[in-house]
Write a protein that holds these residues in place. Structure first.
Motif, PDB file in Angstrom:
ATOM      1  N   THR A  83      -5.126   0.298  -4.821  1.00  0.00           N
ATOM      2  CA  THR A  83      -4.700   1.419  -4.426  1.00  0.00           C
ATOM      3  C   THR A  83      -3.064   1.384  -4.994  1.00  0.00           C
ATOM      4  OG1 THR A  83      -5.939   1.653  -2.542  1.00  0.00           O
ATOM      5  CG2 THR A  83      -3.962   3.353  -2.920  1.00  0.00           C
ATOM      6  N   TYR A 125       4.323   8.806  -2.000  1.00  0.00           N
ATOM      7  CA  TYR A 125       4.413   7.567  -2.609  1.00  0.00           C
ATOM      8  C   TYR A 125       4.519   8.078  -4.376  1.00  0.00           C
ATOM      9  CZ  TYR A 125       4.179   3.178  -5.290  1.00  0.00           C
ATOM     10  OH  TYR A 125       4.296   2.169  -6.181  1.00  0.00           O
ATOM     11  N   PRO A 155      -1.321  12.052  -8.083  1.00  0.00           N
ATOM     12  CA  PRO A 155      -2.070  11.192  -8.437  1.00  0.00           C
ATOM     13  C   PRO A 155      -2.754  10.977  -9.838  1.00  0.00           C
ATOM     14  CG  PRO A 155      -2.450  11.835  -6.261  1.00  0.00           C
ATOM     15  CD  PRO A 155      -1.574  13.077  -6.818  1.00  0.00           C
ATOM     16  N   ASP A 158      -0.382   8.319   0.031  1.00  0.00           N
ATOM     17  CA  ASP A 158      -0.413   7.983  -1.485  1.00  0.00           C
ATOM     18  C   ASP A 158       0.233   9.083  -2.166  1.00  0.00           C
ATOM     19  OD1 ASP A 158      -2.115   5.978  -0.751  1.00  0.00           O
ATOM     20  OD2 ASP A 158      -3.854   7.249  -0.604  1.00  0.00           O
ATOM     21  N   TYR A 173       0.931  -1.082   0.169  1.00  0.00           N
ATOM     22  CA  TYR A 173       0.072  -0.065   0.139  1.00  0.00           C
ATOM     23  C   TYR A 173       1.018   1.098   0.071  1.00  0.00           C
ATOM     24  CZ  TYR A 173      -3.847   3.261   1.000  1.00  0.00           C
ATOM     25  OH  TYR A 173      -4.595   4.456   0.869  1.00  0.00           O
ATOM     26  N   ALA A 174       0.986   1.957  -1.065  1.00  0.00           N
ATOM     27  CA  ALA A 174       1.775   3.136  -1.215  1.00  0.00           C
ATOM     28  C   ALA A 174       3.386   2.494  -0.964  1.00  0.00           C
ATOM     29  CB  ALA A 174       1.351   4.103  -0.152  1.00  0.00           C
TER      30      ALA A 174
END
Length: 463
Positions: free
Chosen positions: A205, A241, A250, A238, A160-161
């Motif tokens: 994700t 990352y 994003p 997020d 996750y990330a």
């Protein structure tokens, strides 16, 4: 002779002009709306097999929940007061991946459907169903009579990330197999139950998949003419990352992976920078706003008024049982209306009419069903709810839209019609055995906790 007329109500059409008919009627023939007009005009033109008197009540399109986790209804209240990654790794994912046995997935889906139907949701987008029990969950939704876009979980990395191994082993899946499973689900279920079921691609994700894998999934979704959804910019991790790993925002990353288009719903968007709003708008994507979940997990508050000012299509979603604790879109509407007034110190922001638009036609647009649902217009599918606002907690009614958003809750919904079928009338659900399901939920919940050795209780001493 038509099948059904809902008459004498206040009709919030949600059509392009957002017309409200004060003494209006809706004519239903088979599974579609034949006509919408004032009652006097309808009485002149039509007779029906059955009429339902809606005097003093609000008739409006069924609500669209753009971000739901069907498998999490049965684990409501399992992970309070925890940050997102430990919440996922220690409770939410193991409870579904280890503690669930055959039948639990279907039971969770039915519990979720019961609550959605009773609170006026007729269509939903399921975000990430794990492969183990996905078909029994679909079966539960088919039995409920609901309309839903159901997404199979897709991943090829357990992260996750930048948090390596954040996805526990019980929920890790082989990327190639997830794509194969999705194709099989599309062959079997896409368009099933009179087109009430659509199969989407549910992407993990960023961190949970490689760029090449995302691109393959996006290409397949295009080939199958279906949609996909992904959690995006839910927490600060997020953003960090994607910046460190790719040097992108994003939405720059989504565009880089071809995860854009009118068939795309991004959930959350709490930490999206302003430059990303225009990318969402230009690519006709949808942002699903989930205020209760974002607040409970301490993720933050998405900049929704700013997105709306940029022309972004913003829908509304309840998320899941452990992050929201309910699937009531009416309660979610109130929260979405209030938090931005407080955040921006501006009471004029997010009026009730804007919120209802997010919960109906904007959500329909995100599901790519908007030519058929989201408003009450001739030719559209008969997905309709009847709401009685003349209750102690929501009367007197001056502006019915305001009363619904600011004073309503699931108890105001009296009738739910999906695809022309009366699914609930006078609060009684016809498709599912509510009492039986609730008894089974109570029984199974304790078993699920025992399988994971969980003892969740109040922090206060018991005597």
């Amino acid at each position: 002779m038509v099948d059904l007329i809902l008459k004498n109500g206040t009709v919030a059409t949600m059509n392009e002009r957002r017309e409200v008919i004060e003494n209006g009627s809706v004519v239903i023939e088979e599974n579609r709306i034949r006509d919408v007009d004032n009652t006097k005009q309808i009485n002149k033109q039509y007779s029906a097999e059955r009429e339902i008197d809606c005097e003093g009540k609000l008739i409006l399109p069924g609500l669209v929940d753009s971000h739901v986790h069907l498998g999490q209804a049965l684990i409501r209240a399992c992970a309070d007061d925890m940050p997102l990654v430990p919440w996922l790794k220690e409770r939410v994912l193991p409870l579904q991946g280890i503690a669930y046995e055959k039948g639990d997935g279907k039971l969770s889906a039915k519990l979720c459907a019961l609550e959605m139907i009773k609170s006026g949701t007729t269509t939903f987008v399921e975000a990430l169903l794990h492969g183990k029990y996905i078909e029994e969950m679909i079966e539960g939704i088919v039995e409920s009579g609901m309309r839903g876009a159901i997404s199979k979980s897709l991943m090829n990395q357990p992260d996750y990330a930048d948090q390596s191994g954040a996805i526990p082993k019980c929920m890790r899946e082989n990327g190639e197999k997830t794509l194969q499973q999705t194709r099989k689900l599309i062959d079997k279920w896409h368009g099933a139950a009179d087109n009430r079921i659509h199969i989407w691609y549910g992407l993990r994700t960023p961190g949970g998949a490689t760029v090449d894998f995302y691109r393959r999934a996006a290409e397949e979704a295009k080939e199958h003419d279906t949609g996909f959804t992904i959690h995006l910019a839910e927490v600060k991790d997020d953003i960090r990352y994607l910046e460190n790993e790719f040097g992108m925002t994003p939405m720059e990353f989504m565009k880089h992976c071809n995860i854009v288009g009118e068939n795309t719903i991004y959930a959350h968007g709490v930490w999206l920078p302003e430059k990303d709003f225009q990318i969402i708008k230009e690519n006709n994507c949808t942002l699903s706003h989930n205020p209760a979940s974002n607040l409970k997990l301490g993720s933050g508050i998405a900049p929704i008024p700013e997105m709306l000012n940029h022309g972004v299509n913003v829908a509304l979603g309840c998320d899941g049982g452990p992050s929201n604790d309910n699937y009531d879109m009416i309660r979610e509407m109130k929260l979405a209306a209030l938090i931005h007034k407080g955040r921006k110190l501006d009471p004029t922001l997010m009026p009730a009419e804007t919120i209802l638009k997010m919960a109906t036609i904007n959500g329909a647009r995100g599901t790519v069903w908007d030519s058929d649902i989201g408003s009450l217009e001739p030719g559209k599918l008969a997905d309709i709810i009847v709401v009685n606002l003349n209750k102690v907690h929501s009367a007197p009614v001056r502006n019915p839209i305001s009363n619904l958003v600011y004073a309503g809750h699931e108890g105001n919904v009296e009738t739910t019609i999906i695809n022309g079928n009366i699914i609930m009338e006078s609060r009684e659900i016809r498709t599912l055995d509510e009492e039986k399901i609730l008894k089974e939920v109570i029984k199974q919940a304790s078993k699920i906790d025992e399988r994971l050795n969980l003892n969740i209780d109040t922090r206060w001493p018991k005597i």
